[in-house]
Scaffold this motif. Structure first.
Motif, PDB file in Angstrom:
ATOM      1  N   VAL A   1       9.103  15.687   1.986  1.00 20.38           N
ATOM      2  CA  VAL A   1       8.515  14.549   1.856  1.00 20.38           C
ATOM      3  C   VAL A   1       7.142  15.367   0.859  1.00 20.38           C
ATOM      4  CG1 VAL A   1       8.085  13.553   4.546  1.00 20.38           C
ATOM      5  CG2 VAL A   1       6.416  15.430   3.707  1.00 20.38           C
ATOM      6  N   LEU A   2       7.969  16.990   0.777  1.00 23.14           N
ATOM      7  CA  LEU A   2       6.858  17.663  -0.223  1.00 23.14           C
ATOM      8  C   LEU A   2       6.328  17.058  -1.648  1.00 23.14           C
ATOM      9  CD1 LEU A   2       4.928  20.187  -0.352  1.00 23.14           C
ATOM     10  CD2 LEU A   2       6.784  21.310  -0.664  1.00 23.14           C
ATOM     11  N   GLY A   3       7.291  16.731  -2.299  1.00 30.26           N
ATOM     12  CA  GLY A   3       7.049  16.016  -3.219  1.00 30.26           C
ATOM     13  C   GLY A   3       6.965  14.350  -3.606  1.00 30.26           C
ATOM     14  N   PRO A   4       7.540  13.798  -2.681  1.00 31.37           N
ATOM     15  CA  PRO A   4       6.802  12.833  -3.070  1.00 31.37           C
ATOM     16  C   PRO A   4       5.208  12.375  -2.354  1.00 31.37           C
ATOM     17  CG  PRO A   4       8.679  12.387  -1.434  1.00 31.37           C
ATOM     18  CD  PRO A   4       8.543  13.637  -1.425  1.00 31.37           C
ATOM     19  N   CYS A   5       4.871  13.031  -1.385  1.00 31.43           N
ATOM     20  CA  CYS A   5       3.435  13.380  -1.176  1.00 31.43           C
ATOM     21  C   CYS A   5       2.502  13.924  -2.285  1.00 31.43           C
ATOM     22  CB  CYS A   5       3.279  14.290   0.216  1.00 31.43           C
ATOM     23  SG  CYS A   5       3.532  13.557   1.602  1.00 31.43           S
ATOM     24  N   LEU A   6       2.976  14.748  -3.034  1.00 30.26           N
ATOM     25  CA  LEU A   6       2.115  15.340  -4.083  1.00 30.26           C
ATOM     26  C   LEU A   6       1.940  14.415  -5.016  1.00 30.26           C
ATOM     27  CD1 LEU A   6       3.191  19.186  -3.934  1.00 30.26           C
ATOM     28  CD2 LEU A   6       1.207  18.192  -3.439  1.00 30.26           C
ATOM     29  N   LEU A   7       3.045  14.138  -5.384  1.00 33.81           N
ATOM     30  CA  LEU A   7       3.466  12.596  -6.547  1.00 33.81           C
ATOM     31  C   LEU A   7       3.078  11.228  -5.705  1.00 33.81           C
ATOM     32  CD1 LEU A   7       6.752  13.849  -8.178  1.00 33.81           C
ATOM     33  CD2 LEU A   7       4.294  14.133  -9.175  1.00 33.81           C
ATOM     34  N   PHE A   8       2.643  10.480  -4.831  1.00 36.92           N
ATOM     35  CA  PHE A   8       2.316   9.518  -3.814  1.00 36.92           C
ATOM     36  C   PHE A   8       0.965   8.809  -5.191  1.00 36.92           C
ATOM     37  CE2 PHE A   8       0.232   6.334  -1.066  1.00 36.92           C
ATOM     38  CZ  PHE A   8       1.350   6.243  -0.716  1.00 36.92           C
ATOM     39  N   PRO A   9      -0.071   9.316  -4.725  1.00 39.74           N
ATOM     40  CA  PRO A   9      -1.509   8.204  -5.555  1.00 39.74           C
ATOM     41  C   PRO A   9      -0.816   8.011  -7.390  1.00 39.74           C
ATOM     42  CG  PRO A   9      -2.291  10.792  -5.203  1.00 39.74           C
ATOM     43  CD  PRO A   9      -0.595  11.233  -4.947  1.00 39.74           C
ATOM     44  N   LEU A  10      -0.081   9.274  -7.569  1.00 36.01           N
ATOM     45  CA  LEU A  10       0.524   8.393  -8.878  1.00 36.01           C
ATOM     46  C   LEU A  10       2.304   7.165  -8.386  1.00 36.01           C
ATOM     47  CD1 LEU A  10       1.268  11.849 -10.551  1.00 36.01           C
ATOM     48  CD2 LEU A  10      -0.732   9.883 -11.346  1.00 36.01           C
ATOM     49  N   ILE A  11       2.376   7.350  -8.034  1.00 33.78           N
ATOM     50  CA  ILE A  11       3.404   6.358  -7.124  1.00 33.78           C
ATOM     51  C   ILE A  11       2.929   4.741  -6.769  1.00 33.78           C
ATOM     52  CG2 ILE A  11       4.951   6.165  -5.720  1.00 33.78           C
ATOM     53  CD1 ILE A  11       5.963   8.636  -5.386  1.00 33.78           C
ATOM     54  N   TYR A  12       1.606   5.507  -5.756  1.00 33.64           N
ATOM     55  CA  TYR A  12       1.005   4.055  -5.262  1.00 33.64           C
ATOM     56  C   TYR A  12       0.379   3.252  -6.605  1.00 33.64           C
ATOM     57  CZ  TYR A  12      -2.229   1.655  -3.152  1.00 33.64           C
ATOM     58  OH  TYR A  12      -3.178  -0.032  -1.890  1.00 33.64           O
ATOM     59  N   ASP A  13      -0.024   3.993  -7.311  1.00 31.27           N
ATOM     60  CA  ASP A  13      -0.786   2.909  -8.574  1.00 31.27           C
ATOM     61  C   ASP A  13      -0.498   2.798  -9.264  1.00 31.27           C
ATOM     62  OD1 ASP A  13      -2.215   2.496 -10.781  1.00 31.27           O
ATOM     63  OD2 ASP A  13      -3.879   4.029 -10.411  1.00 31.27           O
ATOM     64  N   VAL A  14       1.341   2.920 -10.176  1.00 29.47           N
ATOM     65  CA  VAL A  14       2.355   2.120 -10.820  1.00 29.47           C
ATOM     66  C   VAL A  14       2.868   1.385  -9.821  1.00 29.47           C
ATOM     67  CG1 VAL A  14       4.367   2.323 -11.668  1.00 29.47           C
ATOM     68  CG2 VAL A  14       3.025   4.442 -12.195  1.00 29.47           C
ATOM     69  N   LEU A  15       3.309   1.508  -8.332  1.00 28.84           N
ATOM     70  CA  LEU A  15       3.977  -0.027  -7.975  1.00 28.84           C
ATOM     71  C   LEU A  15       3.625  -0.692  -7.296  1.00 28.84           C
ATOM     72  CD1 LEU A  15       6.858   2.949  -5.174  1.00 28.84           C
ATOM     73  CD2 LEU A  15       6.912   1.556  -7.051  1.00 28.84           C
ATOM     74  N   PHE A  16       1.778  -0.606  -6.802  1.00 27.44           N
ATOM     75  CA  PHE A  16       0.330  -1.158  -6.887  1.00 27.44           C
ATOM     76  C   PHE A  16       0.986  -2.576  -7.932  1.00 27.44           C
ATOM     77  CE2 PHE A  16      -3.419  -3.252  -6.959  1.00 27.44           C
ATOM     78  CZ  PHE A  16      -3.777  -3.145  -5.369  1.00 27.44           C
ATOM     79  N   THR A  17       0.025  -1.906  -9.095  1.00 27.00           N
ATOM     80  CA  THR A  17       0.012  -2.356 -10.196  1.00 27.00           C
ATOM     81  C   THR A  17       1.588  -3.431 -10.862  1.00 27.00           C
ATOM     82  OG1 THR A  17      -1.053  -0.862 -11.039  1.00 27.00           O
ATOM     83  CG2 THR A  17      -0.497  -2.285 -12.748  1.00 27.00           C
ATOM     84  N   LEU A  18       2.570  -2.637 -10.392  1.00 29.74           N
ATOM     85  CA  LEU A  18       3.679  -3.468 -10.740  1.00 29.74           C
ATOM     86  C   LEU A  18       3.814  -5.017  -9.845  1.00 29.74           C
ATOM     87  CD1 LEU A  18       6.745  -0.822 -11.631  1.00 29.74           C
ATOM     88  CD2 LEU A  18       5.254  -2.346 -12.730  1.00 29.74           C
ATOM     89  N   VAL A  19       3.740  -4.604  -8.402  1.00 27.17           N
ATOM     90  CA  VAL A  19       3.504  -5.644  -7.809  1.00 27.17           C
ATOM     91  C   VAL A  19       2.421  -6.792  -7.690  1.00 27.17           C
ATOM     92  CG1 VAL A  19       3.456  -6.103  -5.163  1.00 27.17           C
ATOM     93  CG2 VAL A  19       4.524  -4.279  -5.384  1.00 27.17           C
ATOM     94  N   ARG A  20       1.216  -6.383  -8.378  1.00 28.67           N
ATOM     95  CA  ARG A  20       0.529  -7.633  -8.746  1.00 28.67           C
ATOM     96  C   ARG A  20       0.373  -7.957  -9.357  1.00 28.67           C
ATOM     97  NH1 ARG A  20      -3.003  -6.941 -11.315  1.00 28.67           N
ATOM     98  NH2 ARG A  20      -2.902  -5.027 -11.831  1.00 28.67           N
ATOM     99  N   ARG A  21       1.362  -7.554 -10.805  1.00 33.79           N
ATOM    100  CA  ARG A  21       1.103  -7.936 -12.043  1.00 33.79           C
ATOM    101  C   ARG A  21       2.672  -9.413 -11.710  1.00 33.79           C
ATOM    102  NH1 ARG A  21      -0.607  -7.025 -16.925  1.00 33.79           N
ATOM    103  NH2 ARG A  21       0.780  -7.656 -17.649  1.00 33.79           N
ATOM    104  N   LYS A  22       3.892  -9.166 -10.991  1.00 32.87           N
ATOM    105  CA  LYS A  22       4.655  -9.984 -10.986  1.00 32.87           C
ATOM    106  C   LYS A  22       3.865 -10.608  -9.830  1.00 32.87           C
ATOM    107  CE  LYS A  22       8.898 -11.479 -10.441  1.00 32.87           C
ATOM    108  NZ  LYS A  22       9.429 -11.736 -11.283  1.00 32.87           N
ATOM    109  N   LEU A  23       3.377 -10.720  -8.737  1.00 36.43           N
ATOM    110  CA  LEU A  23       2.886 -12.495  -8.070  1.00 36.43           C
ATOM    111  C   LEU A  23       1.275 -12.865  -8.772  1.00 36.43           C
ATOM    112  CD1 LEU A  23       2.083 -10.432  -4.566  1.00 36.43           C
ATOM    113  CD2 LEU A  23       3.945 -11.268  -5.425  1.00 36.43           C
TER     114      LEU A  23
END
Length: 369
Positions: free
Chosen positions: A263-285
């Protein structure tokens, strides 16, 4: 539950910092390695100044956070310094230089950096950039850096496919998030410093010096980009660093001895991952195009609503530090409880951050996200 860092971090760091015994003397080799790191800051700063004079400009558009044309070749200084000093530092510290994972990852990063710089110059179609990202990802995985899935989960083939998808996604995610002064360069510098610090305790001491080197290169660039930007990373910096960050996360997952150390890598990158995924899902909806340029990322929404961009960037850096704490906490856990605990702890501040964005835009409307 004890943190892995509390009982094994200090000895592991000391062991990782010691060059190979074949070197003439440990003190002199250690001095040379530290000298390389200071040299990285100096040479990156020098090259960034040169790129400011070259002035390949990023002209502001409808989704830009800047208002005046600004040079965008800062990543040239970061990556050129990294490529020059990396083999020297590997040799000084007794780490492998000619192994397949190192060579193919270096080749993939160099290829992506070259294509990205040419794209900065000539504005190539997105299909060319995407093809370069896919080829770079395949090269990294071909070198042996991939997810170690058990046969019940599909084994090496599925692991390789997922690894390529992960690398392409992270490369693009970091590129998408490079839209505010110091956000990506600072987040990656903090993440690299933490990776160097925690890596030995997670069973990847070989990342100690490379992570510090990339951190030093980014620190040499950061004063030119934060809080006021005299130059941007550009695609050459954001995509190349994104590929290296994704490869480092895969290497940790492949090598770690901690039950949930992956989990170390995903945890360090999670703020960026979340912003991108949240934006993609919100725009799709919302029925918006996912490939159309926009200003709907959370950090962009905060900026458009009047929040000081320097404070937004500092918050993103803080999320990276939080991710490091989460990784330390869940690393000794078994896979399922480690994954669930990490996801819950990582989501908590991001959901709060999202709620704050909603409240802020209600007070200061910004139009469509």
């Amino acid at each position: 539950m004890p943190l892995p860092c509390t009982y094994s971090l200090a000895p592991a760091i000391l062991e990782a910092a010691q060059p190979d015994e074949t070197m003439s003397t440990v003190p002199s080799s250690l001095f040379l390695a530290v000298f390389c790191l200071f040299s990285a800051v100096f040479f990156t700063s020098f090259l960034v100044r040169m790129m400011i004079r070259v002035a390949v400009l990023d002209h502001p558009g409808h989704r830009s956070a800047h208002e005046a044309p600004t040079p965008k070749g800062g990543g040239v200084g970061v990556m050129a310094t990294f490529f020059v000093l990396f083999p020297i530092l590997q040799g000084i510290t007794g780490q492998p230089i000619l192994s397949a994972p190192v060579l193919l990852t270096a080749l993939a990063t160099a290829l992506l950096a070259a294509v990205s710089w040419l794209d900065d110059l000539y504005q190539w179609p997105p299909s060319i950039k995407f093809a370069a990202q896919c080829l770079a990802a395949v090269l990294v995985v071909a070198g042996g850096t991939s997810l170690p899935l058990p046969p019940a989960w599909g084994g090496a083939v599925v692991g390789a496919v997922l690894s390529v998808l992960w690398l392409v996604f992270i490369t693009n995610a970091i590129n998408f998030m490079d839209g505010l002064n110091g956000l990506i360069s600072g987040s990656l510098a903090v993440g690299c410093g933490i990776l160097a610090l925690l890596g030995p305790a997670f069973g990847v001491p070989d990342l100690f010096w490379p992570a510090l080197l990339l951190c030093a290169c980014l620190c040499g660039f950061l004063p030119f980009n934060y809080p006021k930007a005299r130059i941007f990373l550009g695609d050459v910096g954001s995509q190349s660093c994104g590929l290296l960050a994704g490869a480092a996360a895969l290497h940790v997952a492949h090598t770690t001895h901690q039950p949930s150390g992956w989990v170390l890598g995903p945890c360090l990158l999670f703020p960026l991952i979340y912003d991108v995924l949240f934006t993609l899902v919100r725009r799709k909806l919302a029925g918006h195009s996912l490939v159309q340029a926009h200003r709907g990322h959370l950090y962009q929404v905060f900026h458009r609503s009047g929040i000081n961009p320097a404070l937004i960037t500092l918050a993103e850096w803080g999320f990276v530090v939080w991710g490091a704490g989460v990784a330390c906490w869940v690393a000794p856990m078994a896979f399922v409880p480690g994954f669930v605990s990490a996801l819950g702890l990582l989501l908590a501040p991001q959901l709060l951050w999202t709620g704050l964005a909603v409240l802020q835009t209600r007070r200061h409307p910004v139009g469509p996200w």
